[in-house]
Design an enzyme around this catalytic site. Structure first.
Site, PDB file in Angstrom:
ATOM      1  CE1 TYR A 154      -3.960   2.003   0.767  1.00 53.90           C
ATOM      2  CE2 TYR A 154      -2.541   3.352   2.188  1.00 53.90           C
ATOM      3  CZ  TYR A 154      -3.828   3.277   1.663  1.00 53.90           C
ATOM      4  OH  TYR A 154      -4.589   4.181   1.601  1.00 53.90           O
ATOM      5  CB  ALA A 155       3.991   2.269   2.058  1.00 54.96           C
TER       6      ALA A 155
HETATM    7  N1  LIG Z   1      -9.623   5.531   4.844  1.00 54.54           N
HETATM    8  C1  LIG Z   1      -8.423   6.159   4.943  1.00 54.54           C
HETATM    9  O1  LIG Z   1      -8.132   6.313   6.342  1.00 54.54           O
HETATM   10  C2  LIG Z   1      -7.655   6.249   3.810  1.00 54.54           C
HETATM   11  C3  LIG Z   1      -6.427   7.200   4.241  1.00 54.54           C
HETATM   12  C4  LIG Z   1      -5.640   7.309   3.248  1.00 54.54           C
HETATM   13  C5  LIG Z   1      -5.845   7.454   1.973  1.00 54.54           C
HETATM   14  N2  LIG Z   1      -7.121   6.637   1.538  1.00 54.54           N
HETATM   15  C6  LIG Z   1      -7.385   6.438   0.015  1.00 54.54           C
HETATM   16  O2  LIG Z   1      -8.577   7.026  -0.110  1.00 54.54           O
HETATM   17  C7  LIG Z   1      -9.198   6.194  -1.019  1.00 54.54           C
HETATM   18  C8  LIG Z   1     -10.684   5.756  -0.792  1.00 54.54           C
HETATM   19  O3  LIG Z   1     -10.433   5.065   0.453  1.00 54.54           O
HETATM   20  P1  LIG Z   1     -11.829   4.829   1.489  1.00 54.54           P
HETATM   21  O4  LIG Z   1     -11.486   4.417   2.979  1.00 54.54           O
HETATM   22  O5  LIG Z   1     -13.005   5.395   1.009  1.00 54.54           O
HETATM   23  O6  LIG Z   1     -11.979   3.118   0.782  1.00 54.54           O
HETATM   24  P2  LIG Z   1     -13.276   2.161   0.871  1.00 54.54           P
HETATM   25  O7  LIG Z   1     -14.449   2.809   1.517  1.00 54.54           O
HETATM   26  O8  LIG Z   1     -12.860   0.843   1.134  1.00 54.54           O
HETATM   27  O9  LIG Z   1     -13.684   2.422  -0.765  1.00 54.54           O
HETATM   28  C9  LIG Z   1     -12.625   1.975  -1.619  1.00 54.54           C
HETATM   29  C10 LIG Z   1     -13.440   2.425  -3.035  1.00 54.54           C
HETATM   30  O10 LIG Z   1     -12.600   2.154  -4.189  1.00 54.54           O
HETATM   31  C11 LIG Z   1     -13.402   1.300  -4.741  1.00 54.54           C
HETATM   32  N3  LIG Z   1     -12.386   0.337  -5.585  1.00 54.54           N
HETATM   33  C12 LIG Z   1     -11.865  -0.685  -5.087  1.00 54.54           C
HETATM   34  N4  LIG Z   1     -11.349  -1.530  -5.969  1.00 54.54           N
HETATM   35  C13 LIG Z   1     -11.643  -1.183  -7.164  1.00 54.54           C
HETATM   36  C14 LIG Z   1     -11.355  -1.378  -8.475  1.00 54.54           C
HETATM   37  N5  LIG Z   1     -10.367  -2.715  -8.765  1.00 54.54           N
HETATM   38  N6  LIG Z   1     -11.770  -0.893  -9.365  1.00 54.54           N
HETATM   39  C15 LIG Z   1     -12.805   0.262  -9.138  1.00 54.54           C
HETATM   40  N7  LIG Z   1     -12.846   0.615  -7.921  1.00 54.54           N
HETATM   41  C16 LIG Z   1     -12.357   0.038  -6.866  1.00 54.54           C
HETATM   42  C17 LIG Z   1     -14.626   0.608  -4.137  1.00 54.54           C
HETATM   43  O11 LIG Z   1     -15.663   0.262  -5.119  1.00 54.54           O
HETATM   44  P3  LIG Z   1     -16.758  -0.832  -4.515  1.00 54.54           P
HETATM   45  O12 LIG Z   1     -17.874   0.120  -3.906  1.00 54.54           O
HETATM   46  O13 LIG Z   1     -17.409  -1.203  -5.973  1.00 54.54           O
HETATM   47  O14 LIG Z   1     -16.007  -1.859  -3.896  1.00 54.54           O
HETATM   48  C18 LIG Z   1     -14.667   1.680  -3.290  1.00 54.54           C
HETATM   49  O15 LIG Z   1     -15.749   2.623  -3.962  1.00 54.54           O
HETATM   50  C19 LIG Z   1      -8.505   5.065  -1.469  1.00 54.54           C
HETATM   51  O16 LIG Z   1      -7.445   5.124  -2.432  1.00 54.54           O
HETATM   52  C20 LIG Z   1      -7.582   4.705  -0.130  1.00 54.54           C
HETATM   53  O17 LIG Z   1      -6.432   4.223  -0.222  1.00 54.54           O
HETATM   54  C21 LIG Z   1      -8.265   6.106   2.504  1.00 54.54           C
END
Ligand SMILES: NC(=O)c1ccc[n+]([C@@H]2O[C@H](COP(=O)([O-])OP(=O)(O)OC[C@H]3O[C@@H](n4cnc5c(N)ncnc54)[C@H](OP(=O)(O)O)[C@@H]3O)[C@@H](O)[C@H]2O)c1
Length: 246
Positions: A154-155
């Protein structure tokens, strides 16, 4: 603020992506929200926003599949005629220490988080170049700067987004297209809810503000980067992390 604009937000129907979709749509943009497997949450997100009078369409496609990215981009261009904003937000985790991580665990996360942003950008870049304008925001992570135990894949994917964004920002600097990163800390979404409770408590202890961030707090920064008046900001990284990297 964004009336007449069209945004494509990958992973735009859950978590941080849903907050971005909601904010941009309530500011008047049409938002094409991508999803992969979550058909139900996509339907719920669309229905909720439609009931608020916002304009949102949902599009199924995997960002790690270049053909899906091209199809989704074309679908949006055919239906809405333009894409002004691309937010590469889709992301996954598959946490394991390097000793336990398989080559597949490594590749899967890199394919979605890093290659996914490349594929979706490729699918829309020529359109943005032709129009001489566009905004690309890549959602990276504080973990791309600090690293984290159990998150080498991930990092690496999130650090890769910094290099990708800066390189593309340089290539597009004279074409009216800006490329920036937003790097959230720990935000209260399903991704973070997957962290075991005891480990999450330890994480929160390390955050100077002693709380998780809210998806809306990330969405505000994305909106700021998409505003017309933000046209001189490119190749930048904006942290939203409660002071975690100090
Ligand atoms: N939450 C945190 O603390 C955090 C911190 C730093 C960065 N981020 C980044 O912010 C972004 C959103 O995170 P989140 O926490 O909102 O995650 P989340 O709630 O798990 O949602 C992930 C999203 O990505 C979509 N996705 C996953 N695999 C995919 C693929 N192969 N093709 C197309 N779409 C895909 C999912 O679609 P489905 O609904 O169809 O599964 C979902 O809409 C990510 O890039 C994550 O790394 C999050």
């Amino acid at each position: 603020m964004f009336k007449g604009k069209v945004a494509l937000v990958t992973g735009g129907t859950r978590g941080i992506g849903a907050a971005i979709t909601t904010l941009l749509a309530t500011e008047g943009a049409h938002v094409a929200a991508g999803y992969s497997r979550g058909k139900e949450s996509a339907g719920m997100c669309q229905a909720k926003l439609a009931s608020m009078g916002a304009s949102v369409s949902v599009h199924q496609g995997r960002v790690d599949d270049p053909a899906d990215c091209a199809r989704v981009a074309q679908e949006v261009l055919d239906r809405f005629g333009r894409v002004d904003f691309l937010v590469n937000n889709a992301g996954i985790t598959m946490d394991k220490t390097v000793r336990k991580m398989t080559a597949e665990d490594w590749q899967t996360v890199l394919s979605v988080n890093l290659s996914g942003a490349f594929h979706m950008t490729k699918a829309l870049l020529e359109h943005m170049i032709e129009r001489g304008s566009g905004r690309i925001v890549n959602i990276s992570s504080v973990i791309g700067e600090t690293g984290n135990v159990g998150q080498a894949n991930y990092a690496a994917s999130k650090a890769g987004l910094f290099g990708f964004s800066k390189s593309l920002a340089l290539e597009m600097a004279q074409r009216g297209i800006t490329v920036n990163c937003v790097a959230p800390g720990f935000i209260g979404t399903e991704m973070v809810e997957a962290i075991p409770k005891a480990a999450l408590e330890k994480v929160i202890e390390k955050i100077p503000q002693r709380r998780l961030g809210r998806p809306e707090e990330v969405a505000r920064v994305v909106r700021f980067l998409l505003e017309d008046d933000s046209s001189y900001i490119t190749g930048a990284v904006y942290s939203v992390n409660g002071g975690l990297d100090m």
